[in-house]
Enzyme design. Sequence first.
Site, PDB file in Angstrom:
ATOM      1  N   ASP A  43       0.836  -1.204   0.000  1.00 43.66           N
ATOM      2  CA  ASP A  43       0.000   0.000   0.000  1.00 43.66           C
ATOM      3  C   ASP A  43       0.873   1.259   0.000  1.00 43.66           C
ATOM      4  OD1 ASP A  43       0.889  -0.212   2.593  1.00 43.66           O
ATOM      5  OD2 ASP A  43      -1.082  -0.078   3.541  1.00 43.66           O
ATOM      6  N   SER A  44       2.206   1.067   0.042  1.00 45.68           N
ATOM      7  CA  SER A  44       3.119   2.193  -0.179  1.00 45.68           C
ATOM      8  C   SER A  44       2.881   2.780  -1.569  1.00 45.68           C
ATOM      9  CB  SER A  44       4.579   1.749  -0.016  1.00 45.68           C
ATOM     10  OG  SER A  44       4.854   0.600  -0.795  1.00 45.68           O
ATOM     11  N   ASP A  82      -1.344  -5.896  -0.309  1.00 47.55           N
ATOM     12  CA  ASP A  82      -1.673  -5.317   0.995  1.00 47.55           C
ATOM     13  C   ASP A  82      -3.167  -5.111   1.155  1.00 47.55           C
ATOM     14  OD1 ASP A  82       0.293  -4.888   2.910  1.00 47.55           O
ATOM     15  OD2 ASP A  82       1.139  -3.187   1.833  1.00 47.55           O
ATOM     16  N   LYS A 111      -1.478  -9.318   2.619  1.00 48.75           N
ATOM     17  CA  LYS A 111      -0.704  -8.935   3.812  1.00 48.75           C
ATOM     18  C   LYS A 111      -1.571  -8.050   4.695  1.00 48.75           C
ATOM     19  CE  LYS A 111       3.040  -6.105   3.584  1.00 48.75           C
ATOM     20  NZ  LYS A 111       2.578  -4.893   4.294  1.00 48.75           N
ATOM     21  N   GLU A 113      -1.643  -5.749   8.339  1.00 44.70           N
ATOM     22  CA  GLU A 113      -0.893  -5.107   9.421  1.00 44.70           C
ATOM     23  C   GLU A 113      -1.562  -5.375  10.760  1.00 44.70           C
ATOM     24  OE1 GLU A 113      -0.049  -0.979   8.740  1.00 44.70           O
ATOM     25  OE2 GLU A 113       0.848  -1.357   6.782  1.00 44.70           O
ATOM     26  N   GLU A 180       8.926  -4.733  10.362  1.00 42.77           N
ATOM     27  CA  GLU A 180       9.393  -3.434   9.846  1.00 42.77           C
ATOM     28  C   GLU A 180       9.924  -2.555  10.968  1.00 42.77           C
ATOM     29  OE1 GLU A 180       6.771  -1.528   7.069  1.00 42.77           O
ATOM     30  OE2 GLU A 180       7.908   0.351   7.098  1.00 42.77           O
TER      31      GLU A 180
HETATM   32  O1  KIV Z   1       3.619  -1.150   1.566  1.00 44.46           O
HETATM   33  C1  KIV Z   1       4.747  -1.671   1.473  1.00 44.46           C
HETATM   34  O2  KIV Z   1       5.501  -1.466   0.495  1.00 44.46           O
HETATM   35  C2  KIV Z   1       5.177  -2.531   2.560  1.00 44.46           C
HETATM   36  C3  KIV Z   1       6.623  -2.917   2.632  1.00 44.46           C
HETATM   37  C4  KIV Z   1       7.463  -1.744   2.915  1.00 44.46           C
HETATM   38  C5  KIV Z   1       6.848  -4.024   3.578  1.00 44.46           C
HETATM   39  O3  KIV Z   1       4.381  -2.909   3.364  1.00 44.46           O
END
Ligand code: KIV
Length: 263
Positions: A43-44, A82, A111, A113, A180
């Site tokens: 989600d980055s 994510d 993924k 969190e 992280e």
């Molecule tokens: O959103 C992302 O890119 C991440 C990684 C930095 C682990 O969660």
Amino acid sequence: MKSILDFARAKREAKPIVLIAAYDALMARLLAASEVDAILVGDSAAMVVHGFPSTIHATVEMMCTHTAAVRRGAPDRVVIADMPFLSVRLGRDEAVRAAGALMQAGATAVKIEGVTGQEEIISHLIHSGIPVMGHLGLTPQSVNQFGGYRVQGRTPAAAEQLKADALTLEKLGAFSLVLECVPAVLAADVSLALTMPTIGIGAGPQTDGQVLVLADLLGLDEVFRPKFVRHYLEGNELVLGAVNAFARDVRAARFPAREEVLA
Ligand code: KIV
């Protein structure tokens, strides 16, 4: 890697897992031709691609668009998507809908969190056929709770809690865990305590794998340069140099040349 089962095998065989975060078909095609093990549609993307100040701005729709693009670029790779901000917190049905949409967009796994308060939902997703990767430590969706992007797990109590959370995720059936921005000794301790592999980012050398955002390792951002990122390319300088060379060539009538003109 062909499937999520290869994550556990890599840990058993002490082969470090290499994960890269990318968001589009072109980069996914490059990664599919590379030696990396799997692609994370993080989600980055909300920050790197869309220019938002945090990952809080990622939506299910945004993540599905990027996941589908990555899948088109890397048809045979493990792709982990994510679950965006609050998508796990809106209740079981909403979480299933969001995870289902990501899987139908092309994800192999999702993924998530954190774990506290969402144990039942994580378990339900896993029992519904959706592999789950955990994410603990500096979970960026909680940046406002943390008061900024700070190293997590520094106090003995916080370290204990993080280890307990990791063990809970393993018990729930997660297939791997991103750690992280945690102290290296804590990441090493957690990695040793788990059967599932850990994948570190800013978590030192003793996790079972490492993940970086592709734009970071390519050095494309001249502002975001955290200590834990190694730049394998000075992409910012190289791209600027190439673009400026193009601009100069156009202005000096050097582009297009005769061989670049269509008949
Ligand atoms: O959103 C992302 O890119 C991440 C990684 C930095 C682990 O969660």
